[in-house]
Design a protein around this motif. Structure first.
Motif, PDB file in Angstrom:
ATOM      1  N   PRO A 156     106.720  56.395 121.189  1.00 60.88           N
ATOM      2  CA  PRO A 156     105.978  56.387 119.918  1.00 60.88           C
ATOM      3  C   PRO A 156     106.882  56.047 118.740  1.00 60.88           C
ATOM      4  O   PRO A 156     108.110  56.206 118.815  1.00 60.88           O
ATOM      5  N   LEU A 157     106.267  55.573 117.673  1.00 60.17           N
ATOM      6  CA  LEU A 157     106.953  55.338 116.415  1.00 60.17           C
ATOM      7  C   LEU A 157     106.559  56.439 115.434  1.00 60.17           C
ATOM      8  O   LEU A 157     105.474  57.010 115.531  1.00 60.17           O
ATOM      9  N   ILE A 158     107.432  56.705 114.489  1.00 58.79           N
ATOM     10  CA  ILE A 158     107.153  57.730 113.472  1.00 58.79           C
ATOM     11  C   ILE A 158     107.107  57.059 112.108  1.00 58.79           C
ATOM     12  O   ILE A 158     108.019  56.319 111.725  1.00 58.79           O
ATOM     13  N   PHE A 159     106.029  57.311 111.377  1.00 57.18           N
ATOM     14  CA  PHE A 159     105.843  56.748 110.041  1.00 57.18           C
ATOM     15  C   PHE A 159     105.715  57.876 109.023  1.00 57.18           C
ATOM     16  O   PHE A 159     105.151  58.933 109.324  1.00 57.18           O
ATOM     17  N   GLN A 160     106.203  57.621 107.826  1.00 59.54           N
ATOM     18  CA  GLN A 160     105.975  58.567 106.733  1.00 59.54           C
ATOM     19  C   GLN A 160     104.529  58.439 106.284  1.00 59.54           C
ATOM     20  O   GLN A 160     103.992  57.334 106.177  1.00 59.54           O
ATOM     21  N   ALA A 161     103.913  59.571 106.022  1.00 61.42           N
ATOM     22  CA  ALA A 161     102.514  59.569 105.583  1.00 61.42           C
ATOM     23  C   ALA A 161     102.456  59.659 104.055  1.00 61.42           C
ATOM     24  O   ALA A 161     103.240  59.022 103.353  1.00 61.42           O
ATOM     25  N   GLU A 162     101.536  60.474 103.555  1.00 58.52           N
ATOM     26  CA  GLU A 162     101.283  60.514 102.111  1.00 58.52           C
ATOM     27  C   GLU A 162     102.463  61.043 101.290  1.00 58.52           C
ATOM     28  O   GLU A 162     102.630  60.672 100.129  1.00 58.52           O
ATOM     29  N   THR A 163     103.265  61.921 101.870  1.00 58.31           N
ATOM     30  CA  THR A 163     104.415  62.487 101.169  1.00 58.31           C
ATOM     31  C   THR A 163     105.626  62.445 102.107  1.00 58.31           C
ATOM     32  O   THR A 163     105.460  62.337 103.330  1.00 58.31           O
ATOM     33  N   PRO A 164     106.847  62.525 101.561  1.00 52.74           N
ATOM     34  CA  PRO A 164     108.044  62.460 102.422  1.00 52.74           C
ATOM     35  C   PRO A 164     108.059  63.507 103.533  1.00 52.74           C
ATOM     36  O   PRO A 164     108.628  63.265 104.602  1.00 52.74           O
ATOM     37  N   MET A 165     107.450  64.654 103.301  1.00 53.26           N
ATOM     38  CA  MET A 165     107.451  65.723 104.294  1.00 53.26           C
ATOM     39  C   MET A 165     106.363  65.542 105.346  1.00 53.26           C
ATOM     40  O   MET A 165     106.377  66.191 106.387  1.00 53.26           O
ATOM     41  N   ARG A 166     105.413  64.685 105.078  1.00 50.77           N
ATOM     42  CA  ARG A 166     104.320  64.451 106.017  1.00 50.77           C
ATOM     43  C   ARG A 166     104.578  63.161 106.797  1.00 50.77           C
ATOM     44  O   ARG A 166     104.833  62.120 106.213  1.00 50.77           O
ATOM     45  N   LYS A 167     104.526  63.253 108.092  1.00 48.48           N
ATOM     46  CA  LYS A 167     104.741  62.083 108.942  1.00 48.48           C
ATOM     47  C   LYS A 167     103.654  62.024 110.011  1.00 48.48           C
ATOM     48  O   LYS A 167     102.972  63.020 110.256  1.00 48.48           O
ATOM     49  N   PHE A 168     103.478  60.854 110.593  1.00 50.22           N
ATOM     50  CA  PHE A 168     102.544  60.755 111.716  1.00 50.22           C
ATOM     51  C   PHE A 168     103.161  59.929 112.836  1.00 50.22           C
ATOM     52  O   PHE A 168     104.009  59.065 112.606  1.00 50.22           O
ATOM     53  N   VAL A 169     102.750  60.248 114.037  1.00 52.21           N
ATOM     54  CA  VAL A 169     103.254  59.598 115.243  1.00 52.21           C
ATOM     55  C   VAL A 169     102.246  58.538 115.686  1.00 52.21           C
ATOM     56  O   VAL A 169     101.031  58.748 115.595  1.00 52.21           O
ATOM     57  N   ALA A 170     102.751  57.413 116.165  1.00 54.78           N
ATOM     58  CA  ALA A 170     101.863  56.322 116.588  1.00 54.78           C
ATOM     59  C   ALA A 170     102.310  55.723 117.912  1.00 54.78           C
ATOM     60  O   ALA A 170     103.448  55.260 118.035  1.00 54.78           O
TER      61      ALA A 170
END
Length: 255
Positions: A156-170
């Motif tokens: 999986p890849l990891i992307f930053q979401a709405e804030t630096p502390m929030r991330k999502f896996v893809a």
């Protein structure tokens, strides 16, 4: 041009009256629901495949459905995309931003070729505005894709979401249905969510969950539309089987 003129005449005779009536309805109280970023490819007709109407969305199109990262701008040097974000999300208080990529994207095909140093050389960038545009603003997508490529397309890849502390896996195309460049297109689509979150003028709204960012991906050869589900960590085909699940996710996290 003859085709365009004949189309305008047909519009005058068929759809003009109905459209003017719709303009009247939204003239004083337009309530667009989304800022929709997509590619300029002529096969992409977002208002048709989302069944949206007059006043429903702001649509922004460019080569490769890119939103340049805020780090590229100094002082007042900017492009259309962040200006559209401000107009839509700050001035017009729109709560949803959607980035929609697609299969067989010519910009993504070219981006994949930019891995060749000679092809992406400064000399070639200076004679090709498209190569310069992609080299400047889509290289982060290519770097992310290379991480996927090294893993054999399985990790999986990891992307930053709405804030630096929030991330999502893809997980990108876990069923291996699509071509290499289509995989790149999906990575690029998700990278734009990270780029959007880099803008300071959106920071407060993103932190307060008053603004939400989403990714769609359109398969132009099947007509299927995929929604990136953070819950499922992948692009999910929107259909009769998955609709209720996706709707619940959207209502839970983004309402």
């Amino acid at each position: 041009m003859d085709r365009i003129l004949r189309g305008i005449m047909k519009y005058r005779q068929t759809d003009r009256k109905k459209m003017v009536e719709q303009f009247e309805v939204v003239r004083n109280r337009p309530e667009p629901k989304a800022v929709f970023f997509t590619c300029m490819d002529s096969r992409m007709i977002p208002t048709r495949f989302t069944e949206t109407n007059v006043g429903d969305m702001f649509v922004v199109r460019n080569a490769g459905n890119l939103i340049p990262h805020s780090q590229h701008f100094l002082d007042e040097a900017t492009t259309n995309e962040p200006a559209a974000l401000e107009l839509g999300c700050i001035i017009n208080d729109i709560r949803h931003i959607i980035v929609c990529g697609h299969s067989d994207c010519k910009a993504m095909n070219l981006l994949h070729s930019l891995q060749c140093q000679e092809f992406s050389s400064q000399k070639n960038r200076r004679i090709s505005p498209l190569r310069a545009w992609l080299s400047a603003h889509a290289y982060s997508s290519l770097t992310k894709f290379q991480q996927l490529e090294v893993s054999g397309y399985h990790k999986p890849l990891i992307f930053q979401a709405e804030t630096p502390m929030r991330k999502f896996v893809a997980y990108i195309d876990p069923e291996d249905k699509f071509s290499v460049t289509d995989k790149l297109s999906q990575v690029n689509c998700l990278q734009q969510l990270q780029n959007i979150a880099s803008y300071g003028f959106l920071k407060r709204r993103l932190e307060r969950h008053e603004l939400h960012i989403h990714a769609l991906w359109f398969d132009i050869y099947t007509g299927d539309i995929y929604y990136f589900s953070r819950q499922n960590k992948r692009f999910v085909d929107i259909n009769e089987v998955t609709f209720n699940m996706l709707e619940k996710e959207v209502l839970k996290y983004y309402s």
